[in-house]
Design a protein around this motif. Structure first.
Motif, PDB file in Angstrom:
ATOM      1  N   HIS A  51       0.830  -1.205   0.000  1.00 39.30           N
ATOM      2  CA  HIS A  51       0.000   0.000   0.000  1.00 39.30           C
ATOM      3  C   HIS A  51       0.867   1.259   0.000  1.00 39.30           C
ATOM      4  O   HIS A  51       0.667   2.178  -0.806  1.00 39.30           O
ATOM      5  CB  HIS A  51      -0.906   0.002   1.223  1.00 39.30           C
ATOM      6  N   THR A  52       1.846   1.308   0.894  1.00 42.95           N
ATOM      7  CA  THR A  52       2.681   2.503   1.029  1.00 42.95           C
ATOM      8  C   THR A  52       3.560   2.715  -0.193  1.00 42.95           C
ATOM      9  O   THR A  52       3.738   3.849  -0.656  1.00 42.95           O
ATOM     10  CB  THR A  52       3.548   2.402   2.297  1.00 42.95           C
ATOM     11  N   GLU A  53       4.113   1.650  -0.740  1.00 43.14           N
ATOM     12  CA  GLU A  53       4.933   1.773  -1.947  1.00 43.14           C
ATOM     13  C   GLU A  53       4.117   2.323  -3.104  1.00 43.14           C
ATOM     14  O   GLU A  53       4.604   3.158  -3.878  1.00 43.14           O
ATOM     15  CB  GLU A  53       5.553   0.419  -2.297  1.00 43.14           C
ATOM     16  N   PHE A  54       2.881   1.857  -3.240  1.00 47.46           N
ATOM     17  CA  PHE A  54       2.001   2.363  -4.298  1.00 47.46           C
ATOM     18  C   PHE A  54       1.761   3.855  -4.116  1.00 47.46           C
ATOM     19  O   PHE A  54       1.829   4.637  -5.082  1.00 47.46           O
ATOM     20  CB  PHE A  54       0.667   1.614  -4.277  1.00 47.46           C
ATOM     21  N   GLU A  55       1.469   4.278  -2.889  1.00 49.37           N
ATOM     22  CA  GLU A  55       1.189   5.686  -2.618  1.00 49.37           C
ATOM     23  C   GLU A  55       2.401   6.559  -2.926  1.00 49.37           C
ATOM     24  O   GLU A  55       2.269   7.656  -3.494  1.00 49.37           O
ATOM     25  CB  GLU A  55       0.775   5.862  -1.155  1.00 49.37           C
ATOM     26  N   ILE A  56       3.578   6.100  -2.554  1.00 50.27           N
ATOM     27  CA  ILE A  56       4.798   6.876  -2.819  1.00 50.27           C
ATOM     28  C   ILE A  56       5.034   7.009  -4.314  1.00 50.27           C
ATOM     29  O   ILE A  56       5.308   8.106  -4.823  1.00 50.27           O
ATOM     30  CB  ILE A  56       6.015   6.218  -2.135  1.00 50.27           C
ATOM     31  N   LEU A  57       4.945   5.893  -5.043  1.00 54.48           N
ATOM     32  CA  LEU A  57       5.177   5.936  -6.487  1.00 54.48           C
ATOM     33  C   LEU A  57       4.159   6.841  -7.178  1.00 54.48           C
ATOM     34  O   LEU A  57       4.525   7.654  -8.039  1.00 54.48           O
ATOM     35  CB  LEU A  57       5.109   4.520  -7.072  1.00 54.48           C
ATOM     36  N   ALA A  58       2.892   6.710  -6.806  1.00 50.52           N
ATOM     37  CA  ALA A  58       1.851   7.533  -7.423  1.00 50.52           C
ATOM     38  C   ALA A  58       2.109   9.020  -7.171  1.00 50.52           C
ATOM     39  O   ALA A  58       1.990   9.849  -8.080  1.00 50.52           O
ATOM     40  CB  ALA A  58       0.478   7.132  -6.888  1.00 50.52           C
ATOM     41  N   TYR A  59       2.478   9.358  -5.957  1.00 54.25           N
ATOM     42  CA  TYR A  59       2.727  10.760  -5.604  1.00 54.25           C
ATOM     43  C   TYR A  59       3.907  11.325  -6.392  1.00 54.25           C
ATOM     44  O   TYR A  59       3.846  12.442  -6.923  1.00 54.25           O
ATOM     45  CB  TYR A  59       2.983  10.859  -4.103  1.00 54.25           C
ATOM     46  N   LEU A  60       4.975  10.539  -6.502  1.00 51.50           N
ATOM     47  CA  LEU A  60       6.144  11.002  -7.246  1.00 51.50           C
ATOM     48  C   LEU A  60       5.833  11.143  -8.734  1.00 51.50           C
ATOM     49  O   LEU A  60       6.231  12.126  -9.374  1.00 51.50           O
ATOM     50  CB  LEU A  60       7.313  10.037  -7.039  1.00 51.50           C
ATOM     51  N   MET A  61       5.109  10.165  -9.292  1.00 48.73           N
ATOM     52  CA  MET A  61       4.798  10.227 -10.717  1.00 48.73           C
ATOM     53  C   MET A  61       3.830  11.365 -11.041  1.00 48.73           C
ATOM     54  O   MET A  61       3.943  12.002 -12.089  1.00 48.73           O
ATOM     55  CB  MET A  61       4.243   8.884 -11.190  1.00 48.73           C
ATOM     56  N   GLN A  62       2.884  11.617 -10.168  1.00 51.58           N
ATOM     57  CA  GLN A  62       1.940  12.715 -10.388  1.00 51.58           C
ATOM     58  C   GLN A  62       2.630  14.072 -10.321  1.00 51.58           C
ATOM     59  O   GLN A  62       2.092  15.061 -10.806  1.00 51.58           O
ATOM     60  CB  GLN A  62       0.807  12.646  -9.364  1.00 51.58           C
ATOM     61  N   ASN A  63       3.819  14.088  -9.727  1.00 51.33           N
ATOM     62  CA  ASN A  63       4.594  15.329  -9.621  1.00 51.33           C
ATOM     63  C   ASN A  63       5.938  15.180 -10.319  1.00 51.33           C
ATOM     64  O   ASN A  63       6.965  15.658  -9.824  1.00 51.33           O
ATOM     65  CB  ASN A  63       4.799  15.680  -8.142  1.00 51.33           C
ATOM     66  N   GLN A  64       5.932  14.505 -11.466  1.00 51.10           N
ATOM     67  CA  GLN A  64       7.184  14.232 -12.167  1.00 51.10           C
ATOM     68  C   GLN A  64       7.983  15.514 -12.407  1.00 51.10           C
ATOM     69  O   GLN A  64       7.432  16.575 -12.736  1.00 51.10           O
ATOM     70  CB  GLN A  64       6.914  13.538 -13.489  1.00 51.10           C
ATOM     71  N   GLY A  65       9.290  15.399 -12.213  1.00 47.35           N
ATOM     72  CA  GLY A  65      10.182  16.525 -12.426  1.00 47.35           C
ATOM     73  C   GLY A  65      10.245  17.501 -11.271  1.00 47.35           C
ATOM     74  O   GLY A  65      11.072  18.418 -11.273  1.00 47.35           O
ATOM     75  N   ILE A  66       9.379  17.316 -10.273  1.00 49.47           N
ATOM     76  CA  ILE A  66       9.347  18.209  -9.114  1.00 49.47           C
ATOM     77  C   ILE A  66      10.011  17.512  -7.933  1.00 49.47           C
ATOM     78  O   ILE A  66       9.736  16.351  -7.645  1.00 49.47           O
ATOM     79  CB  ILE A  66       7.902  18.577  -8.744  1.00 49.47           C
ATOM     80  N   VAL A  67      10.883  18.216  -7.237  1.00 47.84           N
ATOM     81  CA  VAL A  67      11.537  17.649  -6.070  1.00 47.84           C
ATOM     82  C   VAL A  67      10.530  17.583  -4.920  1.00 47.84           C
ATOM     83  O   VAL A  67       9.926  18.585  -4.542  1.00 47.84           O
ATOM     84  CB  VAL A  67      12.751  18.498  -5.640  1.00 47.84           C
ATOM     85  N   ILE A  68      10.338  16.373  -4.389  1.00 50.55           N
ATOM     86  CA  ILE A  68       9.443  16.151  -3.263  1.00 50.55           C
ATOM     87  C   ILE A  68      10.305  15.897  -2.029  1.00 50.55           C
ATOM     88  O   ILE A  68      11.105  14.963  -2.005  1.00 50.55           O
ATOM     89  CB  ILE A  68       8.512  14.945  -3.501  1.00 50.55           C
ATOM     90  N   THR A  69      10.153  16.729  -1.013  1.00 48.89           N
ATOM     91  CA  THR A  69      10.964  16.564   0.188  1.00 48.89           C
ATOM     92  C   THR A  69      10.474  15.363   0.993  1.00 48.89           C
ATOM     93  O   THR A  69       9.334  14.909   0.840  1.00 48.89           O
ATOM     94  CB  THR A  69      10.902  17.811   1.083  1.00 48.89           C
ATOM     95  N   ARG A  70      11.320  14.883   1.880  1.00 51.62           N
ATOM     96  CA  ARG A  70      10.912  13.784   2.749  1.00 51.62           C
ATOM     97  C   ARG A  70       9.748  14.213   3.637  1.00 51.62           C
ATOM     98  O   ARG A  70       8.854  13.420   3.932  1.00 51.62           O
ATOM     99  CB  ARG A  70      12.098  13.325   3.587  1.00 51.62           C
ATOM    100  N   GLU A  71       9.758  15.468   4.056  1.00 51.36           N
ATOM    101  CA  GLU A  71       8.657  15.972   4.886  1.00 51.36           C
ATOM    102  C   GLU A  71       7.335  15.947   4.117  1.00 51.36           C
ATOM    103  O   GLU A  71       6.288  15.605   4.676  1.00 51.36           O
ATOM    104  CB  GLU A  71       8.962  17.395   5.362  1.00 51.36           C
ATOM    105  N   GLN A  72       7.379  16.293   2.831  1.00 54.18           N
ATOM    106  CA  GLN A  72       6.162  16.250   2.015  1.00 54.18           C
ATOM    107  C   GLN A  72       5.662  14.817   1.862  1.00 54.18           C
ATOM    108  O   GLN A  72       4.459  14.564   1.908  1.00 54.18           O
ATOM    109  CB  GLN A  72       6.430  16.871   0.636  1.00 54.18           C
ATOM    110  N   LEU A  73       6.581  13.883   1.667  1.00 54.78           N
ATOM    111  CA  LEU A  73       6.194  12.478   1.552  1.00 54.78           C
ATOM    112  C   LEU A  73       5.546  11.988   2.840  1.00 54.78           C
ATOM    113  O   LEU A  73       4.516  11.312   2.809  1.00 54.78           O
ATOM    114  CB  LEU A  73       7.420  11.617   1.241  1.00 54.78           C
ATOM    115  N   ILE A  74       6.135  12.336   3.966  1.00 56.25           N
ATOM    116  CA  ILE A  74       5.589  11.903   5.256  1.00 56.25           C
ATOM    117  C   ILE A  74       4.183  12.448   5.448  1.00 56.25           C
ATOM    118  O   ILE A  74       3.265  11.728   5.838  1.00 56.25           O
ATOM    119  CB  ILE A  74       6.521  12.353   6.405  1.00 56.25           C
ATOM    120  N   THR A  75       3.997  13.731   5.170  1.00 56.58           N
ATOM    121  CA  THR A  75       2.686  14.350   5.342  1.00 56.58           C
ATOM    122  C   THR A  75       1.658  13.724   4.412  1.00 56.58           C
ATOM    123  O   THR A  75       0.518  13.446   4.808  1.00 56.58           O
ATOM    124  CB  THR A  75       2.765  15.862   5.078  1.00 56.58           C
TER     125      THR A  75
END
Length: 228
Positions: A158-182
């Motif tokens: 579940h968590t791996e899917f959420e992380i991948l989806a979030y990163l792909m939906q924001n391709q090319g944008i740097v996502i901080t660890r804090e943003q991922l946690i939130t």
């Protein structure tokens, strides 16, 4: 629709208290007191979330988590009386989605369980988004929560899917660890960056040659680079 939680805890008082909280919240609760009983119930019933103690008789929580992950990506919250971060990382490496150290607050654990279940079944997408998102040979199927690489499905937690989806939906944008946690956990984080790093490492391993799409931005976070 009523969701079903498998609660695996060998301490009677703790199990009863937590089961009452979950029942009052509207969940169906199936209880197991050891690892073997937990696996038996899991094989027979449709389970939406597993709350799994580590120190169990017959078969410990590590082994139960490992066996569940062979066939299912159901969300798993692991419980432990130990606060060793190496134990936490091992749980994530085996496929756990969350980790709670005893003594814990039942309302907080309930909130985490609700968030995992809701995020799994309530697909929150922008209206203009398509049901699938494909970048660099990786395709996310939002409604079925599947990920395929060149038409071959890969099994993500579940968590791996959420992380991948979030990163792909924001391709090319740097996502901080804090943003991922939130975004992924949605509560005050206790621990360090190794927790996030562990999930990213597992995700990259499953992506194989496509792992290079997830770039590490030193001292900041991650970003996804890929073409449509």
């Amino acid at each position: 629709m009523q969701r079903t939680i498998l609660l695996v805890e060998d301490e009677d008082i703790l199990r009863e208290i937590l089961a009452d909280y979950l029942l009052d919240a509207g969940f169906e609760v199936l209880e197991a007191i050891d690892g073997k009983e937990a696996l038996s119930i899991f094989e027979e019933k449709e389970i939406d979330l597993v709350i799994l103690d580590i120190m169990l008789p017959e078969l410990d929580g590590w082994s139960v988590c490992r066996r569940i992950r062979k066939t299912s990506n159901v969300p798993i919250i692991m419980l432990t009386a130990r606060s060793d971060e190496d134990d936490t990382l091992l749980g994530f490496e085996l496929g756990a989605d969350d980790y709670v150290t005893k003594p814990y607050s039942p309302p907080i654990l309930l909130a985490r369980a609700k968030r995992l279940i809701e995020s799994r079944y309530l697909a929150v997408r922008e209206p203009e988004k398509e049901e699938t998102l494909a970048l660099n040979g990786i395709r996310i199927h939002f409604s079925s929560r599947k990920v395929t690489i060149q038409e071959q499905q890969i099994n993500l937690t579940h968590t791996e899917f959420e992380i991948l989806a979030y990163l792909m939906q924001n391709q090319g944008i740097v996502i901080t660890r804090e943003q991922l946690i939130t975004k992924i956990w949605g509560y005050e984080f206790v621990g360090d960056d190794r927790t996030v790093n562990s999930h990213i490492r597992n995700l990259r391993h499953k992506l194989g040659e496509k792992s290079t799409c997830i770039l590490t931005v030193v001292r900041t976070g991650y970003k996804f680079e890929g073409k449509v």
